[in-house]
Design a protein around this motif. Structure first.
Motif, short mmCIF file in Angstrom:
data_model
loop_
_atom_site.label_atom_id
_atom_site.label_comp_id
_atom_site.label_asym_id
_atom_site.label_seq_id
_atom_site.Cartn_x
_atom_site.Cartn_y
_atom_site.Cartn_z
N CYS A 11 14.90 40.69 -57.26
CA CYS A 11 16.08 39.90 -57.66
C CYS A 11 17.05 40.82 -58.37
O CYS A 11 17.44 40.57 -59.50
CB CYS A 11 15.69 38.69 -58.49
SG CYS A 11 14.37 38.95 -59.66
N LEU A 12 17.41 41.89 -57.67
CA LEU A 12 18.35 42.86 -58.21
C LEU A 12 19.77 42.43 -57.86
O LEU A 12 19.98 41.74 -56.87
CB LEU A 12 18.03 44.24 -57.61
CG LEU A 12 16.60 44.72 -57.95
CD1 LEU A 12 16.11 45.76 -56.97
CD2 LEU A 12 16.54 45.25 -59.38
N PRO A 13 20.73 42.82 -58.69
CA PRO A 13 22.10 42.32 -58.46
C PRO A 13 22.79 42.92 -57.23
O PRO A 13 23.77 42.37 -56.76
CB PRO A 13 22.84 42.68 -59.75
CG PRO A 13 22.02 43.72 -60.43
CD PRO A 13 20.61 43.58 -59.93
N SER A 14 22.27 44.03 -56.69
CA SER A 14 22.90 44.60 -55.49
C SER A 14 21.99 44.41 -54.29
O SER A 14 20.80 44.73 -54.33
CB SER A 14 23.18 46.09 -55.72
OG SER A 14 22.88 46.84 -54.56
N ASP A 15 22.52 43.90 -53.20
CA ASP A 15 21.71 43.67 -52.00
C ASP A 15 21.25 44.98 -51.39
O ASP A 15 20.17 45.05 -50.79
CB ASP A 15 22.49 42.83 -50.99
CG ASP A 15 22.60 41.38 -51.43
OD1 ASP A 15 21.79 40.96 -52.28
OD2 ASP A 15 23.49 40.67 -50.95
N ALA A 16 22.05 46.04 -51.53
CA ALA A 16 21.65 47.35 -51.01
C ALA A 16 20.36 47.80 -51.72
O ALA A 16 19.42 48.29 -51.09
CB ALA A 16 22.76 48.36 -51.22
N PHE A 44 24.90 37.93 -50.97
CA PHE A 44 25.90 37.57 -49.97
C PHE A 44 25.18 37.14 -48.70
O PHE A 44 24.12 37.66 -48.36
CB PHE A 44 26.82 38.76 -49.66
CG PHE A 44 27.68 39.12 -50.83
CD1 PHE A 44 28.87 38.43 -51.07
CD2 PHE A 44 27.30 40.12 -51.71
CE1 PHE A 44 29.65 38.73 -52.16
CE2 PHE A 44 28.08 40.42 -52.82
CZ PHE A 44 29.26 39.73 -53.05
N TYR A 45 25.75 36.16 -47.98
CA TYR A 45 25.17 35.68 -46.73
C TYR A 45 24.89 36.79 -45.75
O TYR A 45 23.89 36.80 -45.07
CB TYR A 45 26.15 34.73 -46.02
CG TYR A 45 26.12 33.44 -46.67
CD1 TYR A 45 25.03 32.61 -46.48
CD2 TYR A 45 27.13 33.07 -47.54
CE1 TYR A 45 24.96 31.42 -47.12
CE2 TYR A 45 27.07 31.89 -48.18
CZ TYR A 45 25.98 31.06 -47.98
OH TYR A 45 25.92 29.89 -48.65
N GLU A 46 25.88 37.69 -45.63
CA GLU A 46 25.82 38.75 -44.63
C GLU A 46 24.58 39.61 -44.85
O GLU A 46 24.10 40.27 -43.93
CB GLU A 46 27.08 39.64 -44.73
CG GLU A 46 28.38 38.85 -44.67
CD GLU A 46 28.75 38.20 -46.00
OE1 GLU A 46 28.65 36.96 -46.10
OE2 GLU A 46 29.14 38.92 -46.94
N SER A 47 24.04 39.61 -46.06
CA SER A 47 22.89 40.47 -46.36
C SER A 47 21.57 39.88 -45.89
O SER A 47 20.58 40.60 -45.73
CB SER A 47 22.77 40.68 -47.88
OG SER A 47 24.00 41.04 -48.42
N GLU A 48 21.54 38.57 -45.70
CA GLU A 48 20.26 37.91 -45.44
C GLU A 48 19.51 38.55 -44.26
O GLU A 48 18.32 38.84 -44.35
CB GLU A 48 20.48 36.42 -45.20
CG GLU A 48 19.16 35.70 -45.03
CD GLU A 48 19.22 34.19 -45.26
OE1 GLU A 48 20.13 33.72 -45.97
OE2 GLU A 48 18.34 33.52 -44.71
N LYS A 49 20.25 38.81 -43.18
CA LYS A 49 19.64 39.40 -41.99
C LYS A 49 19.07 40.78 -42.30
O LYS A 49 17.97 41.11 -41.86
CB LYS A 49 20.70 39.48 -40.89
CG LYS A 49 20.13 39.43 -39.49
CD LYS A 49 21.25 39.48 -38.46
CE LYS A 49 20.85 40.35 -37.28
NZ LYS A 49 22.00 40.68 -36.43
#
Ligand SMILES: [Ca+2]
Ligand SMILES: [Ca+2]
Lengths: 236, 236
Positions: free
Chosen positions: A71-76, A100-105
């Motif tokens: 649960c880190l603040p950056s999806d990267a 962000f949604y785009e990160s889910e995949k």
């Protein structure tokens, strides 16, 4: 068995609280040395370091962990952490936050089993609260495992269980145990919501049952599911 | 009847989506003129302005709204908005986002009926997902109202219902309608989770029932609860 929580921010704190309230062990990984004092004070095992660093994950016991939550603040950084964890343990169950949604995949491709978007969860919860206040409160009560009479548990059917190979109707779960079977999670992962009496139960299927601790313990015994938290009524 | 959503950010968008998926009307208030184009394109009625401004709330129809949801990024602005809304309509049901724990009490004092903290919800959902993947998925399916066979509804007992004044056992709800009564929300707001057969049903009590749309419609008819979304099976 323990759980590894990567990131001890506002979300990570709640994950740790939720797991510890159910008496599960956790190891926290956070890069910020300032959180060490708080974790020390609460007696929470932790490592100050980068969760994407394989050595840090090894130190946290990734090879024998039951689950990992990032649960880190950056999806990267979440993606990078998941890739490291998946490399070190192909079987560990991984839940990730997505910002962000785009990160889910991408998070799923990296190896996350389940992805949670805080904005989606919050927004839909607020909508449900506006439309059905009583239902949401009831589900909240059920989610707050441990403090309540009635709870929902997932009970797996083992090889030695008399239930394996019977139909749901033949098992007479309600009559025998008092548990209300709400759904079945099949061995292939699919959820069947209104299983009829002709539904054939197989080894590895899980009954999602609503009942008291005593009733669920009875069903766990019948199903041959030996996971300790399902047998709390036996401890009395 | 419509709902007013204050703030069209990442959370507000999901609230609007959740309400519109259930065919409820919304009016969005947001201070940012940049969101107007998106709202126009989606045919969502909106006002560009300050939600704490009483004139803006009046324009949004606060006097006849069923509910108001404030999900602004600052808790001070949420408090201010709630105070304005409560002044203009003492009965409207208000759900607020809180960004910090410390704010929850203030939001309630200002007049919020229910406060939701995104970090709490997300963290506890992640913990539940780690511990009970099937249960959480099942509850998600149930929450995603409208797309499923099985759903939970809250059905209120009206004055003219034959159920009023009987015990739960006498009503034979399961036999008569197929609905599984999971809990009761009493007229005083309290939730009773395992109601026994001797539980006396009163006017204003709500049955929290699990069933198919057809079963729940049958129970709504029996209870004299005429809210339109409970009678969807009659529309076929
Ligand atoms: Ca966090
Ligand atoms: Ca928002």
């Amino acid at each position: 068995k323990h759980y590894i929580i990567c990131g001890y921010g506002r979300v990570g704190r709640q994950v740790v609280e939720g797991l510890r309230a159910n008496r599960f062990s956790v190891v926290v990984i956070d890069a910020d040395p300032d959180v060490a004092a708080e974790l020390d004070e609460k007696d929470i095992p932790h490592i100050i370091g980068d969760a994407a660093d394989e050595e840090v994950l090894i130190q946290a016991g990734i090879d024998r962990a039951s689950g990992l939550c990032t649960c880190l603040p950056s999806d990267a950084t979440n993606v990078f952490t998941i890739l490291s964890a998946r490399t070190l343990n192909p079987d560990v169950y991984i839940v990730s936050r997505s910002n962000f949604y785009e990160s889910e995949k991408k998070l799923r491709m990296a190896g996350a089993d389940h992805v949670i978007n805080p904005y989606w969860i919050t927004g839909h919860r607020m909508a449900a609260q506006l439309l059905h206040p009583g239902v949401v409160e009831f589900l909240d009560v059920i989610m707050r495992q441990g403090e309540l009479e009635l709870r929902i548990e997932e009970i797996r059917i083992s090889q030695d269980s008399p239930l394996a190979g019977k139909t749901l109707g033949q098992c007479q779960v309600r009559t025998e145990t008092g548990v209300n079977v709400l759904a079945i999670r099949c061995h292939d992962g699919q959820i069947v919501t209104s299983p009829g009496p002709e539904y054939p139960l197989q080894v590895g299927d899980a009954l999602i049952g609503l009942g008291t601790v005593a009733q669920l313990t009875k069903l766990a015994r019948l199903a041959g599911d030996n996971r300790p938290w399902l047998h709390m009524a036996d401890a009395h």
